[in-house]
Write an enzyme that holds these catalytic residues in place. Sequence first.
Site, PDB file in Angstrom:
ATOM      1  N   CYS A   1      -2.251 -31.080   1.216  1.00 21.16           N
ATOM      2  CA  CYS A   1      -1.749 -31.675   2.596  1.00 21.16           C
ATOM      3  C   CYS A   1      -0.668 -33.157   2.237  1.00 21.16           C
ATOM      4  O   CYS A   1       0.255 -32.689   1.489  1.00 21.16           O
ATOM      5  CB  CYS A   1      -2.738 -32.090   3.608  1.00 21.16           C
ATOM      6  SG  CYS A   1      -2.113 -32.285   5.003  1.00 21.16           S
TER       7      CYS A   1
ATOM      8  N   HIS B   1      -5.126 -27.549   5.302  1.00 19.42           N
ATOM      9  CA  HIS B   1      -6.793 -27.888   4.771  1.00 19.42           C
ATOM     10  C   HIS B   1      -7.583 -26.511   4.895  1.00 19.42           C
ATOM     11  O   HIS B   1      -8.322 -26.350   5.609  1.00 19.42           O
ATOM     12  CB  HIS B   1      -7.507 -28.738   5.716  1.00 19.42           C
ATOM     13  CG  HIS B   1      -6.942 -30.239   5.525  1.00 19.42           C
ATOM     14  ND1 HIS B   1      -7.275 -31.064   4.633  1.00 19.42           N
ATOM     15  CD2 HIS B   1      -5.869 -30.812   6.235  1.00 19.42           C
ATOM     16  CE1 HIS B   1      -6.349 -32.031   4.537  1.00 19.42           C
ATOM     17  NE2 HIS B   1      -5.648 -32.002   5.532  1.00 19.42           N
TER      18      HIS B   1
ATOM     19  N   GLU C   1      -9.975 -26.167   3.277  1.00 19.44           N
ATOM     20  CA  GLU C   1     -11.633 -26.594   3.015  1.00 19.44           C
ATOM     21  C   GLU C   1     -12.114 -26.917   4.358  1.00 19.44           C
ATOM     22  O   GLU C   1     -13.165 -27.300   4.347  1.00 19.44           O
ATOM     23  CB  GLU C   1     -11.664 -27.775   1.882  1.00 19.44           C
ATOM     24  CG  GLU C   1     -11.214 -29.000   2.385  1.00 19.44           C
ATOM     25  CD  GLU C   1      -9.529 -29.189   2.306  1.00 19.44           C
ATOM     26  OE1 GLU C   1      -9.028 -28.255   2.236  1.00 19.44           O
ATOM     27  OE2 GLU C   1      -9.245 -30.327   2.734  1.00 19.44           O
TER      28      GLU C   1
END
Length: 602
Positions: free
Chosen positions: A142, A234, A236
């Site tokens: 990001c 993202h 994750e």
Amino acid sequence: MPIILPQGLPAKAVLEKEQIFTMSEQRAVHQDIRPLEIAIVNLMPNKEETEIQLLRMLSNTPLQVRFDLIRTASYLGKHTEQSYLEKFYKTYDDIKDKRYDAMIVTGAPVEKLAYEEVLYWQELRQILDFARRNVYSTIFICWAAQAALYHYYGLDKTNLEEKIFGVYEYEIKKKRVLFKGFDDTFWVPQSRYSTLFREDVEKIPDLEVWADHPETGVNVVTSKDNRLIFISGHFEYEPETLLREYERDLAKGLNPNLPVNYFKEDDPAKGVRVRWLATANLFYSNWLNYCVYQETPYDLNLLSRKKVAKFGGTSLSSAQQFSKVKDIVFSAADSRIIVVSAPGKRFEEDNKVTDLLIEFHRLQNILLDEDLVEEMSEEKYEEYVFQRDSVFQVIANRYHEIVSDLFLDFHVKQKIDDVMASMLDEVDRDKILSRGEYLNALLMAEYLGYTFVDAKDFIFFDENGEIDTLKTYEAIQARLGDLSKAVVPGFYGSDHLGRIKTFARGGSDITGSIIAGALNAEVYENWTDVDGVMTADPSIFQDAEKINSMTYEELMLMAQGGSQVYHPDAISPLMEVGIPIIIKNTNNPLSDGTLVSKERKV
Ligand code: ASP
């Protein structure tokens, strides 16, 4: 994980084409395995939450992973206890001399600021330079991806009026290892006020865009060698992370839009629809397996020094020889710059492509000489045209055969045809001769998935036809210094007027040695078709033996005395700085070859 294949299994070619990692029994036995060393530079405010999210992603592999958590020293976040940071986190100063297989630099909620306004910008720049030098492969997430693209390539982000907020669908533009096992599109959570668009990223030759979205910009961008990976969103994030951000912004009175494609039927009361986690896990395990584990050197101290390997004409005379070269190159995870000759002889009566090019040039010169043509009978003219076109076709066929036998993409054949067609208007001898190496390097780069770098851009001759060492060394460091996987055509460079100029015959050795010298390579490998330097010509003396170790001076004497194995002008660039030369046999890679260095090794 690598699949161990028995010798000669036909499935090998298919699996390799899909870039599935295979290895021979022989290599499997010798493979050294150790835990992967990973640095996580955590710039997120809620450090513990991000640690857990990333460690989940890293855990989805049978490899052992050891990690260091890194924080900035010039800025201390407000959300994490100082004692916690001191206990579990290191700073750049603590790790600056360490080397890592991989690194992750997280996002940070600072994307509305100019980079220079970010309190830890100078420290982050040091960390980014460290990633280039001391880490094999790094993922930037990001904001870190935008910051790294700005730092490395000067690429600036576009600020947006409205936040990109929600889960977005990305289309895969090209399938490569990072997307192995993916469907055509995949979803990634996004939460940011700025972006990078495909058209801007594609202006930078070292960058490749793998996935993007027409409205929200690129999603996965990598450097050509796959060692720097920039992700816009993202992967994750946990199922509820966007929800927490939404509630936080609501509480702050920011009046946030509902995150798109996130709540079931866009109704927060109905809960979250998770559509990114399966690919997120796959992405990280692909990265660890294909971009880190299989590529990073066993000894991390070797990270910064490259090998330069030159393959001679017989090592590249056919698809079969190309595949031997691939096995050699892929049998170790070293950073290697590959220098190639033009295709040589496949059998005794065969022609070297360079010899065919010399003949092509001779005929071309006759045919493009108006005075000569005017004096010629029509029949004679037609005969010359026929001869030239026949040589032309033989040359083109050599390359086409390699392309089709290796199942290379159609665009490669197109490229060969374009280069070949351009030769029909060419009379310059050096330009024509150089195309042998040029085309072979294009094919090899495609076959290995390496970056092609043209030698005309970094080997420079002065007005007297001598190598302009200073200019050449600087250009090599600039063009090849940061690449770990590149293929370069041997045998030529540019003269002081920018025209192609070739070395003497056998000159690819010289190209390789100059590159190795300029890069202060760990070693210069010279791959040929004999086991090394022999005590005498083995075709005459049956009891000739391979010399295992010799000095530069001894090699110089033998090369000047007519030994064909190594070009005499390719010794001094290495001798001056003590870079060892290893002369090895592409057809018998397990033989130790001949080691040439300052002193004879006993
Ligand atoms: N192809 C060139 C030659 O045959 C250069 C080389 O192979 O090194 O001389």
